[in-house]
Design a protein around this motif. Structure first.
Motif, PDB file in Angstrom:
ATOM      1  N   UNK A  96       0.803  -1.203   0.000  1.00 56.76           N
ATOM      2  CA  UNK A  96       0.000   0.000   0.000  1.00 56.76           C
ATOM      3  C   UNK A  96       0.840   1.259   0.000  1.00 56.76           C
ATOM      4  N   UNK A  97       0.181   2.387   0.254  1.00 53.44           N
ATOM      5  CA  UNK A  97       0.869   3.669   0.283  1.00 53.44           C
ATOM      6  C   UNK A  97       0.179   4.581   1.282  1.00 53.44           C
TER       7      UNK A  97
ATOM      8  N   UNK B  66      -1.226   3.551  14.393  1.00 52.38           N
ATOM      9  CA  UNK B  66      -1.376   2.101  14.197  1.00 52.38           C
ATOM     10  C   UNK B  66      -2.367   1.796  13.086  1.00 52.38           C
ATOM     11  N   UNK B  67      -3.456   2.574  13.027  1.00 51.88           N
ATOM     12  CA  UNK B  67      -4.421   2.391  11.937  1.00 51.88           C
ATOM     13  C   UNK B  67      -3.760   2.619  10.580  1.00 51.88           C
ATOM     14  N   UNK B  68      -2.961   3.667  10.477  1.00 48.40           N
ATOM     15  CA  UNK B  68      -2.288   3.978   9.221  1.00 48.40           C
ATOM     16  C   UNK B  68      -1.345   2.847   8.811  1.00 48.40           C
TER      17      UNK B  68
ATOM     18  N   UNK C 189      -1.794   0.339   5.468  1.00 51.08           N
ATOM     19  CA  UNK C 189      -0.773   0.295   4.413  1.00 51.08           C
ATOM     20  C   UNK C 189      -0.287  -1.131   4.212  1.00 51.08           C
ATOM     21  N   UNK C 190      -0.042  -1.825   5.299  1.00 48.63           N
ATOM     22  CA  UNK C 190       0.453  -3.200   5.195  1.00 48.63           C
ATOM     23  C   UNK C 190      -0.590  -4.144   4.603  1.00 48.63           C
TER      24      UNK C 190
ATOM     25  N   UNK D 275       8.748   2.383  10.606  1.00 47.69           N
ATOM     26  CA  UNK D 275       8.177   1.093  10.237  1.00 47.69           C
ATOM     27  C   UNK D 275       8.483   0.728   8.782  1.00 47.69           C
ATOM     28  N   UNK D 276       9.352   1.492   8.147  1.00 45.62           N
ATOM     29  CA  UNK D 276       9.726   1.199   6.770  1.00 45.62           C
ATOM     30  C   UNK D 276       8.742   1.662   5.734  1.00 45.62           C
ATOM     31  N   UNK D 277       7.847   2.571   6.104  1.00 48.53           N
ATOM     32  CA  UNK D 277       6.810   3.052   5.187  1.00 48.53           C
ATOM     33  C   UNK D 277       7.139   4.476   4.765  1.00 48.53           C
ATOM     34  N   UNK D 278       7.316   4.683   3.481  1.00 42.91           N
ATOM     35  CA  UNK D 278       7.568   6.032   2.972  1.00 42.91           C
ATOM     36  C   UNK D 278       6.244   6.787   2.867  1.00 42.91           C
TER      37      UNK D 278
END
Length: 262
Positions: A8-9, A76-78, A82-83, A112-115
């Protein structure tokens, strides 16, 4: 830690001050593309109308002076969405990076490694004075502008470094700046008393509630009369307080120098 299994993004989107016509084209496109929107209280239904049919809209209620969804829960929701492969938009009033806690969210997501992408929005402090027909800066009146919150983070560390309104008043005076205070209505008496240590009582002040919306209301007054006139008008949050000589241009804009008092 780095994660490689999410498809996801996530985009932080500034919804602007409220008027849907002030939404940027890039923001509208991001909203239309989202499969999940996490939405703050001050985002209007007119802006949410840009969402695609079937998009999941989650209201997470972040608003000064009101009960709010815990920030950690929103993050946490975000991350979870995404995951799960969702196209996530975190939709905030104003601009995500001006008192919108966007910086905190970007930091946690990147951990968390999410751009994260960020789409700016028109901040309420700018829209508020523009609605009165005056600028934030002016070569004859203000060489710059300071945005400051009147509702600082609570906790032990924050208590050690409270906003020094006396020093800020001296800086605004000496550097010829416009002062824009977000979330300052609840603490206006204390703020005004400290600002008077460095600014004259006749310094122009405007308070604008619901900037850019049809229900917008405002008062123009002086620093000396600010709490009294604010109470008389009955204005409350969400509102922006603007202090500085740029407001002397209100007369040129056809507005009264003061709505209450002299």
């Amino acid at each position: 830690m780095s994660q490689s299994f999410h498809a996801g993004s996530c985009t932080l989107v500034g919804a602007g001050p409220g008027d849907p016509e002030l939404l940027t084209i890039k923001a509208a496109k991001a909203i239309q593309a989202a499969t999940v929107l996490l939405v703050d209280d001050l985002v209007s239904d007119e802006i949410l109308a840009y969402a695609r049919p079937g998009a999941r809209i989650v209201h997470v209620g972040k608003r000064g002076g009101c009960k709010s969804t815990p920030q950690a829960f929103i993050e946490r929701l975000m991350i979870t969405a995404v995951r799960e492969g969702e196209t996530v938009v975190r939709l905030k009033g104003g601009d995500p990076f001006i008192f919108g806690r966007g910086g905190e969210e970007v930091e946690h997501l990147r951990e968390e490694g999410i751009e994260v992408q960020v789409v700016n929005g028109i901040t309420a402090g700018l829209a508020a004075v523009t609605s009165l027909g005056v600028p934030l800066t002016h070569r004859e009146h203000a060489q710059g502008v300071v945005f400051v919150t009147g509702h600082a983070k609570t906790g032990h560390a924050a208590a050690e470094h409270p906003t020094d309104w006396r020093q800020l008043a001296a800086t605004v005076r000496d550097a010829r700046l416009t002062l824009v205070i977000y979330m300052g209505v609840a603490g206006v008496v204390g703020i005004q008393q400290q600002l008077l240590s460095g600014l004259p009582g006749e310094t122009p002040v405007a308070v604008i509630q619901h900037a850019s919306l049809p229900e917008q209301q405002h008062i123009t007054t002086t620093l000396a009369r600010l709490p009294l006139d604010l109470a008389t008008a009955g204005l409350g949050s969400p509102a922006v307080i603007v202090v500085g000589d740029v407001l002397r241009g209100l007369a040129a804009a056809g507005l009264p120098a003061s709505r209450f008092g002299t």
